[in-house]
Design an enzyme around this catalytic site. Structure first.
Site, PDB file in Angstrom:
ATOM      1  N   TYR A 251      60.809  44.977  12.016  1.00 38.42           N
ATOM      2  CA  TYR A 251      62.172  45.470  11.792  1.00 38.42           C
ATOM      3  C   TYR A 251      62.716  45.015  10.438  1.00 38.42           C
ATOM      4  O   TYR A 251      63.922  44.805  10.303  1.00 38.42           O
ATOM      5  CB  TYR A 251      63.083  45.014  12.931  1.00 38.42           C
TER       6      TYR A 251
ATOM      7  N   LYS B  39      59.668  48.485  24.903  1.00 38.75           N
ATOM      8  CA  LYS B  39      60.300  47.204  24.568  1.00 38.75           C
ATOM      9  C   LYS B  39      60.338  46.270  25.787  1.00 38.75           C
ATOM     10  O   LYS B  39      60.182  46.706  26.929  1.00 38.75           O
ATOM     11  CB  LYS B  39      61.696  47.463  24.002  1.00 38.75           C
TER      12      LYS B  39
ATOM     13  N   ASN C 172      67.165  48.887  24.359  1.00 38.31           N
ATOM     14  CA  ASN C 172      67.126  50.338  24.576  1.00 38.31           C
ATOM     15  C   ASN C 172      65.746  50.877  24.958  1.00 38.31           C
ATOM     16  O   ASN C 172      65.447  52.054  24.747  1.00 38.31           O
ATOM     17  CB  ASN C 172      67.728  51.074  23.366  1.00 38.31           C
TER      18      ASN C 172
ATOM     19  N   ARG D 276      61.048  61.514  19.162  1.00 43.50           N
ATOM     20  CA  ARG D 276      62.440  61.053  18.931  1.00 43.50           C
ATOM     21  C   ARG D 276      63.400  61.810  19.861  1.00 43.50           C
ATOM     22  O   ARG D 276      64.361  61.232  20.362  1.00 43.50           O
ATOM     23  CB  ARG D 276      62.836  61.252  17.462  1.00 43.50           C
TER      24      ARG D 276
ATOM     25  N   HIS E 153      60.815  52.154  21.346  1.00 44.46           N
ATOM     26  CA  HIS E 153      60.872  52.464  19.918  1.00 44.46           C
ATOM     27  C   HIS E 153      60.080  53.745  19.680  1.00 44.46           C
ATOM     28  O   HIS E 153      59.041  53.960  20.291  1.00 44.46           O
ATOM     29  CB  HIS E 153      60.233  51.319  19.121  1.00 44.46           C
TER      30      HIS E 153
ATOM     31  N   THR F 221      69.877  56.001  19.695  1.00 49.01           N
ATOM     32  CA  THR F 221      69.706  54.544  19.685  1.00 49.01           C
ATOM     33  C   THR F 221      70.509  53.875  20.797  1.00 49.01           C
ATOM     34  O   THR F 221      70.017  52.964  21.459  1.00 49.01           O
ATOM     35  CB  THR F 221      70.139  53.986  18.307  1.00 49.01           C
TER      36      THR F 221
ATOM     37  N   GLU G  12      53.188  51.456  11.307  1.00 48.86           N
ATOM     38  CA  GLU G  12      53.531  50.664  12.496  1.00 48.86           C
ATOM     39  C   GLU G  12      52.331  50.517  13.436  1.00 48.86           C
ATOM     40  O   GLU G  12      52.087  49.431  13.955  1.00 48.86           O
ATOM     41  CB  GLU G  12      54.730  51.302  13.209  1.00 48.86           C
TER      42      GLU G  12
ATOM     43  N   ARG H 114      65.701  56.776  26.867  1.00 48.39           N
ATOM     44  CA  ARG H 114      66.699  55.708  26.679  1.00 48.39           C
ATOM     45  C   ARG H 114      67.861  55.843  27.641  1.00 48.39           C
ATOM     46  O   ARG H 114      68.424  54.841  28.100  1.00 48.39           O
ATOM     47  CB  ARG H 114      67.180  55.687  25.224  1.00 48.39           C
TER      48      ARG H 114
ATOM     49  N   PHE I 197      73.038  42.515  13.734  1.00 53.50           N
ATOM     50  CA  PHE I 197      72.300  42.537  14.999  1.00 53.50           C
ATOM     51  C   PHE I 197      70.854  42.078  14.862  1.00 53.50           C
ATOM     52  O   PHE I 197      70.117  42.015  15.854  1.00 53.50           O
ATOM     53  CB  PHE I 197      72.340  43.947  15.627  1.00 53.50           C
TER      54      PHE I 197
HETATM   55  P1  GDP Z   1      66.070  53.712  16.372  1.00 54.79           P
HETATM   56  O1  GDP Z   1      65.220  54.439  15.362  1.00 54.79           O
HETATM   57  O2  GDP Z   1      66.887  54.633  17.245  1.00 54.79           O
HETATM   58  O3  GDP Z   1      65.292  52.697  17.184  1.00 54.79           O
HETATM   59  O4  GDP Z   1      67.167  52.893  15.569  1.00 54.79           O
HETATM   60  P2  GDP Z   1      67.088  51.989  14.237  1.00 54.79           P
HETATM   61  O5  GDP Z   1      65.771  52.131  13.541  1.00 54.79           O
HETATM   62  O6  GDP Z   1      68.330  52.263  13.459  1.00 54.79           O
HETATM   63  O7  GDP Z   1      67.219  50.499  14.808  1.00 54.79           O
HETATM   64  C1  GDP Z   1      66.119  49.805  15.338  1.00 54.79           C
HETATM   65  C2  GDP Z   1      66.558  49.065  16.580  1.00 54.79           C
HETATM   66  O8  GDP Z   1      67.534  48.084  16.230  1.00 54.79           O
HETATM   67  C3  GDP Z   1      67.250  49.952  17.612  1.00 54.79           C
HETATM   68  O9  GDP Z   1      66.347  50.640  18.458  1.00 54.79           O
HETATM   69  C4  GDP Z   1      68.101  48.953  18.359  1.00 54.79           C
HETATM   70  O10 GDP Z   1      67.290  48.230  19.312  1.00 54.79           O
HETATM   71  C5  GDP Z   1      68.525  48.006  17.251  1.00 54.79           C
HETATM   72  N1  GDP Z   1      69.811  48.399  16.650  1.00 54.79           N
HETATM   73  C6  GDP Z   1      70.035  49.339  15.717  1.00 54.79           C
HETATM   74  N2  GDP Z   1      71.340  49.451  15.399  1.00 54.79           N
HETATM   75  C7  GDP Z   1      71.962  48.510  16.150  1.00 54.79           C
HETATM   76  C8  GDP Z   1      73.338  48.103  16.280  1.00 54.79           C
HETATM   77  O11 GDP Z   1      74.236  48.629  15.615  1.00 54.79           O
HETATM   78  N3  GDP Z   1      73.594  47.094  17.156  1.00 54.79           N
HETATM   79  C9  GDP Z   1      72.612  46.503  17.902  1.00 54.79           C
HETATM   80  N4  GDP Z   1      72.950  45.532  18.751  1.00 54.79           N
HETATM   81  N5  GDP Z   1      71.308  46.865  17.806  1.00 54.79           N
HETATM   82  C10 GDP Z   1      70.986  47.852  16.951  1.00 54.79           C
END
Ligand code: GDP
Length: 150
Positions: A52, A12, A117, A90, A120, A96, A131, A107, A60
């Protein structure tokens, strides 16, 4: 023949801007991943929002899209021996929220906040394929192992 599996990662903008691309790629390789495709790219607002799309409408989402379009990203198709590339990545990437990510995860080391973070990691083989096809054409994915002649 040995079974292999693939997944997709996107370094990222915060990690690319911090100059951490090489260190993160080293971590992936040290964990047993082979890079099958690699590209620096910039996401438009439309591409970031589509990437996304499952988060559209969440509080968010706008911050996430703004962040993902704030600088260069580095996309990669990763392969490893065995059937668990998605799970292995993962685990290496961590939770996350970097503050909650286990010690030793990418991370934990390179993440700054839940949004920023660092990396991805796809959550299923189907999503990984979907993707990486947003970043690479099939002929940009290396299928042959290079064996130097001695
Ligand atoms: P990942 O699979 O761990 O990347 O998580 P997700 O697929 O749920 O979310 C995608 C991305 O959205 C995450 O990597 C974060 O950058 C962002 N994100 C997800 N949940 C949150 C949240 O609750 N707050 C904020 N600020 N960002 C979030």
């Amino acid at each position: 023949m040995q079974t292999t599996s693939r997944t997709f990662t996107l370094i990222k903008p915060n990690a690319v801007a911090a100059g951490a691309t090489g260190k993160i790629l080293d971590r992936l390789i040290a964990d047993g991943f082979r890079i099958r495709a690699l590209k620096m790219d910039f996401l438009s607002r439309n591409r970031a929002a589509r990437f996304y799309t499952v988060h559209r409408g969440k509080p968010f989402f706008e911050d996430l899209v703004r962040f993902m379009t704030s600088g260069a990203v580095v996309a990669a198709v990763l392969e490893r021996d065995g059937e668990r590339a998605v799970e292995a990545l993962r685990t290496l990437v961590g939770a996350t929220d970097p503050a909650r990510a286990a010690a030793g995860t990418i991370r934990r080391e390179f993440g700054e906040s839940v949004t920023r973070n660092a990396i991805h990691a796809s959550d299923s083989p189907e999503n990984a394929r979907e993707e990486w096809s947003r970043f690479f054409t099939p002929d940009e994915i290396t299928e042959i192992d290079y064996t130097p002649e001695v």
